[in-house]
Design a protein around this motif. Structure first.
Motif, PDB file in Angstrom:
ATOM      1  N   SER A   4       0.830  -1.192   0.000  1.00  0.00           N
ATOM      2  CA  SER A   4       0.000   0.000   0.000  1.00  0.00           C
ATOM      3  C   SER A   4       0.871   1.250   0.000  1.00  0.00           C
ATOM      4  N   PRO A   5       0.369   2.371  -0.517  1.00  0.00           N
ATOM      5  CA  PRO A   5       1.148   3.602  -0.551  1.00  0.00           C
ATOM      6  C   PRO A   5       1.543   4.043   0.852  1.00  0.00           C
ATOM      7  N   ASP A   6       2.649   4.773   0.951  1.00  0.00           N
ATOM      8  CA  ASP A   6       3.134   5.214   2.253  1.00  0.00           C
ATOM      9  C   ASP A   6       2.126   6.095   2.973  1.00  0.00           C
ATOM     10  N   ASN A   7       1.312   6.825   2.215  1.00  0.00           N
ATOM     11  CA  ASN A   7       0.387   7.755   2.840  1.00  0.00           C
ATOM     12  C   ASN A   7      -0.934   7.090   3.209  1.00  0.00           C
ATOM     13  N   VAL A   8      -1.029   5.791   3.056  1.00  0.00           N
ATOM     14  CA  VAL A   8      -2.239   5.062   3.435  1.00  0.00           C
ATOM     15  C   VAL A   8      -1.921   4.262   4.693  1.00  0.00           C
ATOM     16  N   SER A   9      -2.649   4.535   5.764  1.00  0.00           N
ATOM     17  CA  SER A   9      -2.387   3.845   7.021  1.00  0.00           C
ATOM     18  C   SER A   9      -2.915   2.426   6.960  1.00  0.00           C
ATOM     19  N   ALA A  10      -2.622   1.652   8.013  1.00  0.00           N
ATOM     20  CA  ALA A  10      -3.079   0.266   8.073  1.00  0.00           C
ATOM     21  C   ALA A  10      -4.597   0.187   8.030  1.00  0.00           C
ATOM     22  N   LEU A  11      -5.287   1.158   8.625  1.00  0.00           N
ATOM     23  CA  LEU A  11      -6.746   1.177   8.607  1.00  0.00           C
ATOM     24  C   LEU A  11      -7.209   1.883   7.336  1.00  0.00           C
ATOM     25  N   SER A  26      -8.511   5.791   5.778  1.00  0.00           N
ATOM     26  CA  SER A  26      -7.627   6.501   4.852  1.00  0.00           C
ATOM     27  C   SER A  26      -8.209   6.659   3.453  1.00  0.00           C
ATOM     28  N   LEU A  27      -9.014   5.679   3.011  1.00  0.00           N
ATOM     29  CA  LEU A  27      -9.493   5.712   1.626  1.00  0.00           C
ATOM     30  C   LEU A  27     -10.697   6.629   1.414  1.00  0.00           C
ATOM     31  N   LYS A  28     -11.392   6.989   2.498  1.00  0.00           N
ATOM     32  CA  LYS A  28     -12.533   7.923   2.401  1.00  0.00           C
ATOM     33  C   LYS A  28     -13.558   7.449   1.362  1.00  0.00           C
ATOM     34  N   ALA A  29     -13.890   6.182   1.409  1.00  0.00           N
ATOM     35  CA  ALA A  29     -14.782   5.574   0.412  1.00  0.00           C
ATOM     36  C   ALA A  29     -16.229   5.612   0.917  1.00  0.00           C
ATOM     37  N   THR A  30     -16.899   6.714   0.648  1.00  0.00           N
ATOM     38  CA  THR A  30     -18.298   6.851   1.074  1.00  0.00           C
ATOM     39  C   THR A  30     -19.181   5.838   0.351  1.00  0.00           C
ATOM     40  N   GLY A  72      -1.365  -8.277  -0.191  1.00  0.00           N
ATOM     41  CA  GLY A  72      -0.753  -8.901   0.975  1.00  0.00           C
ATOM     42  C   GLY A  72      -1.788  -9.250   2.018  1.00  0.00           C
ATOM     43  N   PRO A  73      -1.358  -9.463   3.249  1.00  0.00           N
ATOM     44  CA  PRO A  73      -2.290  -9.801   4.329  1.00  0.00           C
ATOM     45  C   PRO A  73      -3.335  -8.708   4.535  1.00  0.00           C
ATOM     46  N   PHE A  74      -4.461  -9.089   5.109  1.00  0.00           N
ATOM     47  CA  PHE A  74      -5.493  -8.103   5.423  1.00  0.00           C
ATOM     48  C   PHE A  74      -6.337  -8.590   6.587  1.00  0.00           C
ATOM     49  N   THR A  75      -7.105  -7.664   7.135  1.00  0.00           N
ATOM     50  CA  THR A  75      -8.072  -7.959   8.190  1.00  0.00           C
ATOM     51  C   THR A  75      -9.371  -7.235   7.864  1.00  0.00           C
ATOM     52  N   VAL A  76     -10.487  -7.916   8.030  1.00  0.00           N
ATOM     53  CA  VAL A  76     -11.810  -7.300   7.930  1.00  0.00           C
ATOM     54  C   VAL A  76     -12.520  -7.566   9.252  1.00  0.00           C
ATOM     55  N   SER A  77     -13.055  -6.514   9.853  1.00  0.00           N
ATOM     56  CA  SER A  77     -13.758  -6.688  11.122  1.00  0.00           C
ATOM     57  C   SER A  77     -15.059  -5.901  11.102  1.00  0.00           C
ATOM     58  N   GLU A 214     -19.525  -0.544  12.619  1.00  0.00           N
ATOM     59  CA  GLU A 214     -18.063  -0.448  12.742  1.00  0.00           C
ATOM     60  C   GLU A 214     -17.334  -1.414  11.799  1.00  0.00           C
ATOM     61  N   LEU A 215     -17.677  -1.352  10.527  1.00  0.00           N
ATOM     62  CA  LEU A 215     -17.009  -2.202   9.526  1.00  0.00           C
ATOM     63  C   LEU A 215     -15.658  -1.597   9.162  1.00  0.00           C
ATOM     64  N   LYS A 216     -14.605  -2.427   9.247  1.00  0.00           N
ATOM     65  CA  LYS A 216     -13.241  -1.935   9.011  1.00  0.00           C
ATOM     66  C   LYS A 216     -12.482  -2.880   8.084  1.00  0.00           C
ATOM     67  N   ILE A 217     -11.610  -2.300   7.257  1.00  0.00           N
ATOM     68  CA  ILE A 217     -10.679  -3.070   6.439  1.00  0.00           C
ATOM     69  C   ILE A 217      -9.268  -2.557   6.716  1.00  0.00           C
ATOM     70  N   TYR A 218      -8.376  -3.470   7.091  1.00  0.00           N
ATOM     71  CA  TYR A 218      -6.973  -3.140   7.342  1.00  0.00           C
ATOM     72  C   TYR A 218      -6.109  -3.777   6.264  1.00  0.00           C
ATOM     73  N   ASN A 219      -4.979  -3.145   5.949  1.00  0.00           N
ATOM     74  CA  ASN A 219      -4.074  -3.708   4.953  1.00  0.00           C
ATOM     75  C   ASN A 219      -2.960  -4.539   5.598  1.00  0.00           C
ATOM     76  N   ARG A 220      -3.254  -5.133   6.741  1.00  0.00           N
ATOM     77  CA  ARG A 220      -2.343  -6.071   7.394  1.00  0.00           C
ATOM     78  C   ARG A 220      -3.176  -6.993   8.288  1.00  0.00           C
ATOM     79  N   SER A 221      -2.576  -8.066   8.727  1.00  0.00           N
ATOM     80  CA  SER A 221      -3.248  -8.962   9.658  1.00  0.00           C
ATOM     81  C   SER A 221      -3.039  -8.456  11.074  1.00  0.00           C
ATOM     82  N   LEU A 222      -4.124  -8.233  11.796  1.00  0.00           N
ATOM     83  CA  LEU A 222      -4.017  -7.800  13.182  1.00  0.00           C
ATOM     84  C   LEU A 222      -3.615  -8.975  14.066  1.00  0.00           C
TER      85      LEU A 222
END
Length: 231
Positions: A4-11, A26-30, A72-77, A214-222
């Motif tokens: 992921s780009p450097d300016n995109v956080s894990a969340l 970070s993605l601001k995907a309304t 790569g790895p991801f987490t959805v919660s 509280e649906l979340k997508i992370y770009n790593r495994s928590l």
């Protein structure tokens, strides 16, 4: 493997559903509401209009096209209150086709809280598909789960894909249905055009009847500890 780009956080995404479909990640995907509109309901703390209800009346939600999984790895919660067992109930389906005959062949990331018919075991499962030529590569099923998804109670539900391909499901901070010998390939880092919450392309059997918060997508495994703290 692209990261992921450097300016995109894990969340990457965080939809709070507090009277809004905005993404504070970070993605601001309304999100966009389906033809049935948006149904806001109380959350697990009984705060009014602080969660959404998707109840098979075309009030599912759609995220804008974009890159939600970076190879790569991801987490959805999410916090989920499942109101009934329905056939192939989809929590999330982000893919690159809206054709029901190609749904399993073209980059789809699909999370089921009840896969197959309810009386067949109602499996919790994650599917990761990588193009039409690799139809079922990376397919993961929990089989007949040791713990069925609870009904009519708020449950913190998490799916993690680790770097070694291991998938772990969590309920209320505790791992369930971990199968070490089954591995999943990393998703392709592509722009997915058809991104659904509460349904998949199969109109006739992929709707869910649930309250979601509280649906979340992370770009790593928590880690286990991070998931337990969030539950």
């Amino acid at each position: 493997m692209p990261s992921s780009p450097d300016n995109v956080s894990a969340l990457l995404d965080h939809w709070k559903f507090d009277r809004s479909l905005e993404d504070i990640g970070s993605l601001k995907a309304t999100l966009k509401a389906g033809s049935g509109g948006v149904s806001y309901v109380p959350d697990r703390f009984y705060n009014p209009s602080s969660a959404i209800r998707v109840d098979m009346t075309f009030n599912n939600l759609t995220a804008p096209a974009g890159i939600y999984f970076y190879g790569g790895p991801f987490t959805v919660s999410a916090w989920v209150k499942l109101n009934e067992y329905t056939p192939n109930a989809v929590l999330l389906d982000f893919g690159d086709t809206d054709d029901i005959f190609l749904q399993r062949n073209d980059q789809n990331i699909v999370i089921y809280v009840c896969e197959n018919q309810p009386d067949d075991g109602c499996a919790i499962s994650l599917h990761v598909y990588r193009s039409q030529t690799d139809t079922l590569i990376g397919n993961y099923r929990s089989g007949r789960p040791t713990k069925k998804f609870p009904l009519r109670v708020w449950t913190h539900f998490v799916v993690t894909l680790h770097a070694d391909g291991t998938v772990v499901f969590y309920m209320n901070g505790r791992p369930v249905n971990q199968i070490q010998e089954l591995k999943v390939q990393m998703p392709n880092p592509v722009r997915r055009r058809f991104c659904y919450i509460g349904k998949g392309p199969f109109v006739f059997d992929s709707l869910i009847n649930a309250d979601i918060d509280e649906l979340k997508i992370y770009n790593r495994s928590l880690s286990d500890e991070e998931i337990l703290i969030d539950a």
